[in-house]
Structure formats: structure tokens, C-alpha cells
Design an enzyme around this catalytic site. Structure first.
Site, short mmCIF file in Angstrom:
data_model
loop_
_atom_site.label_atom_id
_atom_site.label_comp_id
_atom_site.label_asym_id
_atom_site.label_seq_id
_atom_site.Cartn_x
_atom_site.Cartn_y
_atom_site.Cartn_z
N LYS A 77 0.69 -1.17 -0.04
CA LYS A 77 0.21 0.14 -0.26
C LYS A 77 0.92 1.26 -0.08
O LYS A 77 0.41 2.30 -0.23
CB LYS A 77 -1.39 0.17 1.09
CG LYS A 77 -0.87 0.36 2.63
CD LYS A 77 -1.75 1.07 3.34
CE LYS A 77 -1.62 0.94 4.67
NZ LYS A 77 -2.65 1.53 5.57
N ASP A 78 2.03 1.27 0.81
CA ASP A 78 3.61 2.25 0.18
C ASP A 78 3.61 2.25 -0.83
O ASP A 78 4.34 3.66 -1.37
CB ASP A 78 4.13 2.03 1.30
CG ASP A 78 3.00 2.38 2.10
OD1 ASP A 78 2.80 3.25 2.91
OD2 ASP A 78 3.90 1.84 3.51
N ARG B 135 -8.44 8.53 4.60
CA ARG B 135 -9.10 7.55 4.41
C ARG B 135 -10.30 6.76 5.70
O ARG B 135 -11.07 6.71 5.52
CB ARG B 135 -8.84 6.37 3.90
CG ARG B 135 -9.37 4.98 3.65
CD ARG B 135 -8.47 3.66 3.12
NE ARG B 135 -7.25 3.65 4.23
CZ ARG B 135 -7.63 3.00 4.83
NH1 ARG B 135 -8.91 2.03 4.92
NH2 ARG B 135 -6.55 2.02 5.84
N ARG B 136 -9.56 6.96 6.88
CA ARG B 136 -9.96 6.03 8.12
C ARG B 136 -11.15 7.10 8.38
O ARG B 136 -11.97 7.16 8.84
CB ARG B 136 -9.05 6.09 8.33
CG ARG B 136 -8.49 4.37 8.38
CD ARG B 136 -7.01 4.90 9.55
NE ARG B 136 -6.16 2.99 9.01
CZ ARG B 136 -4.92 2.68 9.09
NH1 ARG B 136 -4.48 3.89 10.18
NH2 ARG B 136 -4.23 1.54 8.67
N ARG C 216 0.75 11.23 14.84
CA ARG C 216 2.30 11.03 13.58
C ARG C 216 2.78 10.23 14.31
O ARG C 216 2.70 9.52 15.42
CB ARG C 216 2.57 12.08 14.24
CG ARG C 216 2.36 13.42 13.50
CD ARG C 216 1.48 13.65 11.92
NE ARG C 216 1.36 14.73 11.56
CZ ARG C 216 1.02 16.22 11.29
NH1 ARG C 216 2.10 16.63 11.15
NH2 ARG C 216 0.11 16.69 10.64
N ARG D 66 2.97 5.54 17.93
CA ARG D 66 1.95 5.75 18.29
C ARG D 66 1.41 4.87 19.77
O ARG D 66 0.58 5.83 19.96
CB ARG D 66 1.41 5.57 16.69
CG ARG D 66 1.55 5.97 15.44
CD ARG D 66 -0.11 6.08 15.35
NE ARG D 66 0.82 6.17 13.47
CZ ARG D 66 0.19 6.87 12.06
NH1 ARG D 66 -1.09 6.48 12.49
NH2 ARG D 66 0.95 7.40 11.22
N CYS E 71 -1.14 7.93 -2.26
CA CYS E 71 -1.40 8.23 -0.62
C CYS E 71 -2.08 8.25 0.05
O CYS E 71 -3.00 7.95 1.44
CB CYS E 71 0.25 7.63 -0.21
SG CYS E 71 0.99 6.84 -0.94
C1 DPM Z 1 -0.85 4.32 3.67
C2 DPM Z 1 -2.03 5.02 4.52
C3 DPM Z 1 -0.94 4.48 6.25
C4 DPM Z 1 0.58 3.76 5.94
C5 DPM Z 1 -2.82 5.39 4.65
C6 DPM Z 1 -3.99 4.65 4.67
C7 DPM Z 1 -1.36 4.91 6.75
C8 DPM Z 1 -1.72 6.62 7.76
C9 DPM Z 1 -1.66 6.92 9.00
C10 DPM Z 1 -0.67 4.69 1.79
N1 DPM Z 1 0.65 4.15 4.30
O1 DPM Z 1 -4.32 3.92 5.28
O2 DPM Z 1 -5.34 5.47 5.15
O3 DPM Z 1 -1.84 5.86 10.04
O4 DPM Z 1 -1.09 7.66 9.07
C11 DPM Z 1 1.59 1.30 6.52
C12 DPM Z 1 0.89 0.41 7.48
C13 DPM Z 1 1.57 -0.36 6.99
C14 DPM Z 1 1.98 -0.11 5.88
C15 DPM Z 1 0.62 1.01 8.77
C16 DPM Z 1 -1.03 1.51 9.17
C17 DPM Z 1 1.02 -1.56 7.83
C18 DPM Z 1 -0.13 -2.46 7.01
C19 DPM Z 1 0.78 -3.32 5.66
C20 DPM Z 1 1.41 3.06 6.75
N2 DPM Z 1 1.55 1.46 5.56
O5 DPM Z 1 -1.79 1.36 7.97
O6 DPM Z 1 -1.03 1.18 10.54
O7 DPM Z 1 1.64 -3.66 5.27
O8 DPM Z 1 -0.53 -2.75 5.17
#
Ligand code: DPM
Length: 341
Positions: A81-82, A132-133, A150, A156, A244
């Protein structure tokens, strides 16, 4: 030959994810010598910046790609997702591993133990910096307030537990599980409450597109069902020109090949469902389109091309449907709001 991978050190999670993929490769290829190279990226230095602000520019992945380009390493492990939906020239996603739970989870402040988003008192503050959330949960749980939080996962959880600023935070279930913090999950959000991010829960291995030896090696890590779901999701996001930081959420199933989506902001909401039967793609279409083996950045030679083409078309068709309903306006508004944060 010595193969190596680098750490994606933004989250401690990066090490865990890299080790996990290395372990799988060692089991498949006991004779291969795998080195793990730690690397500190700019992402580590700007941990306190909201991801939605820097994610768009692919800062996290750029430095790792530079190391790939210079042949310092042969593969890089990312959370799918990143990864942007369009990779820079010369790179490809050579493996998409079986998806962990793609859902988001609620982690409560210990004092709220036993409560749910529904039963938390009015005005309770929920920590998340994901647009999104926040966009989805605000609609569903209007008695709650949402504030940015953050830092990496460790930071967190500390901010949650050691202060009184947040009643709960929202994180991906997959990340929590990989960190060994599954016991902190008090509630997993179902798609009616909060759909997940494109590619969430799946690990991706990025490689040099022309390095056929490495491509062949990592291709055995592909999980075909996850590949098809993620191609549909990424094609959907790409058509919406989303990165993202846009509030786009999805839900995909391979059973009936259903993709459902929600781009949503404070100002509006679009939701549609689309189905696709992979077999409806004719062999003529297949011949025309299989010339390019990459689908939204993914190279999966051992997954049927016609299914990949169908998945990509499905994502694009669904995005077009939403665009015809005004999705671009909603996303433009969301982008402006985000830039102003
Ligand atoms: C992206 C988002 C977030 C991550 C945006 C979203 C969360 C950012 C935040 C694209 N990447 O989900 O709407 O909460 O400020 C990220 C996490 C993981 C990969 C952590 C998370 C682990 C889960 C995975 C950050 N990137 O989302 O809680 O591997 O899919």
C-alpha cells in the site's frame, strides 16, 4: 550468486517484513545466499510528518529504488500500500505475497478496555492521520472526534498509552499482527464501517524489471488471488489519479470478482460495486493486451495474463463509473484540504 535485500526502516515493521520474505526465499532456495542490508531513509528522519503529506512524492521508496538501480541490492520489500501505482521506469513488483488481514483495527487506551467505537462516550478522540479512515469513520460514528497522530507504530502506541490525548487509535490489523501486537486489537473494522486502502495487508517485492533471474526467483512468492485483487485495486486507484494521501478505500473479493469502492470526503461520498468474470475476456483481447506483461507495476508471469487483464479492466471500469458520478471533484477537494493541513 549472492542476493540481498534492504530494509525499509521507516517502521520497525520493515525489518520484520524483510526477514519474513527472506525466510520464504531461503526455504524455496536453500542454496541462495541472502544478505540483508539495513538502510536509513529520509522517511526515518521525517517520522513526525504526516504520511499523507510526504507519501505522494514517493519519498520512502525512492532511496530504496536508487540502491536497486545501483545494483547495491537485488530486491526490496515494501508494504504494497506504500508503493505508488506507477513505478519509475526500470522497476517492477516481482512478487505480491498472500495478503494478511486487509482490515483496519481499533486499539483502545487501556482505560477504555471493553468498549467499542460504538460504545465510546460522546466526544472521544480517535487518533489517525489517514484521511481514508477519518472520512469513513466520521460518517459512521458521528459521536466521535478524529485527530491526527504521527510517528511509527511504536511511537503511536506510546502516545496512546502514556497520555490522555486519545481514547483509541486506528491502525492496520496486518501491521499490528506482524509486530506481535495482535492482543492490542480490540475490534476489527468490517467493510461496512471502514473499507481498506489499496493493497493493504499485502507485502510486495520490488526488483529491477530487466533482471530476469531475480524476477524468476521471486515470482514463486506470488499469491495468485492476492495478485488479482491488488491489480484491480491499484488500477482503480491509478485511474482516479490517487496516491497514498487520497481518501480512497476498497473492498475486493475474488470469489465473484467483486470490487467495491468508496472515495469519500466530508463533502461527499461515492460508492459502487462492479463484478468481472475473468473468462469474459476474449482470446483476441488477450493477444492484444498481453504484449505488456506489467499490470499497474506488477509482473506475475505465472498468473494467467487474461485474469490480470480482466482485473485491471475491472478496476478501471469501476473508477470510470465513479468519475462519471463526480468522484474527481470529491478527490480534488480532499487534496486541497490535505495540502492545507
Ligand atoms: C498508507 C496509509 C497509511 C500507511 C494511508 C491509509 C496510514 C497512515 C496513517 C498508504 N500507508 O491507509 O489510508 O495512519 O497515518 C502503513 C502501515 C502499514 C503499511 C500502517 C497502518 C502496515 C500495513 C500493511 C502506513 N503502511 O496503516 O496502520 O502492510 O498494509
Amino acid at each position: 550468486k549472492m542476493f540481498s535485500s534492504i530494509l525499509f526502516t521507516l517502521f520497525q515493521l520493515a525489518r520484520i517484513q524483510t526477514d519474513y520474505v527472506a525466510e520464504k526465499l531461503k526455504n524455496l532456495y536453500p542454496d541462495v545466499n541472502l544478505g540483508i542490508v539495513p538502510m536509513s531513509t529520509i522517511g526515518d528522519k521525517i517520522l513526525d510528518t504526516a504520511l499523507s503529506k510526504i507519501g505522494e512524492k514517493s519519498l520512502f521508496t525512492k532511496e530504496l529504488e536508487n540502491a536497486l538501480e545501483r545494483n547495491e541490492v537485488d530486491l526490496v520489500v515494501h508494504s504494497l500500500k506504500d508503493l505508488p501505482t506507477t513505478l519509475p521506469d526500470g522497476f517492477t513488483i516481482g512478487a505480491v505475497l498472500q495478503r494478511e488481514s486487509p482490515y483496519d483495527a481499533v486499539v483502545l487506551h487501556p482505560k477504555n478496555s471493553g468498549l467499542t467505537l460504538d460504545s465510546l462516550p460522546d466526544g472521544s478522540v480517535i487518533g489517525t492521520s489517514s484521511l481514508r479512515r477519518a472520512a469513513q469513520l466520521k460518517k459512521r460514528f458521528s459521536h466521535l472526534e478524529f485527530k491526527d497522530i504521527r510517528g511509527n507504530l511504536n511511537t503511536r502506541l506510546k502516545k496512546l498509552d502514556e497520555k490522555e490525548d486519545y481514547s483509541a487509535i486506528i491502525l492496520a490489523a496486518a501491521g499490528l499482527k506482524r509486530m506481535g501486537w495482535e492482543t492490542r486489537i480490540s475490534q476489527v473494522l468490517n467493510p461496512e464501517d471502514c473499507m481498506y486502502a489499496v493493497g493493504q495487508g499485502a507485502l510486495a517485492v520490488e526488483v529491477r524489471a530487466r533482471d530476469s533471474d531475480i524476477l524468476e526467483m521471486v515470482s514463486n512468492l506470488h499469491h495468485p488471488e492476492t495478485v488479482l485483487r491488488c491489480i484491480a485495486e491499484r488500477a482503480f486507484l491509478r485511474r482516479l489519479e490517487g496516491g497514498c494521501s487520497v481518501p480512497v478505500a476498497v473492498h475486493t473479493e475474488v470469489k465473484d470478482s467483486v470490487v467495491r469502492n468508496f472515495p469519500e470526503t466530508d463533502s461527499g461520498i461515492c460508492e459502487e460495486t462492479r463484478r468481472s468474470k475473468a473468462c469474459r475476456i476474449t482470446s483476441k483481447q488477450f493477444a492484444e493486451e498481453s504484449a505488456d506483461f506489467q499490470h499497474v507495476g506488477v509482473t506475475a508471469l505465472n498468473v494467467p495474463q487474461f485474469s490480470q487483464v480482466a482485473a485491471e479492466k475491472l478496476g478501471v471500469a469501476l473508477a470510470d463509473l465513479l468519475l462519471s458520478q463526480g468522484a474527481m471533484e470529491i478527490l480534488t477537494t480532499a487534496r486541497k484540504l490535505n495540502d492545507a493541513r
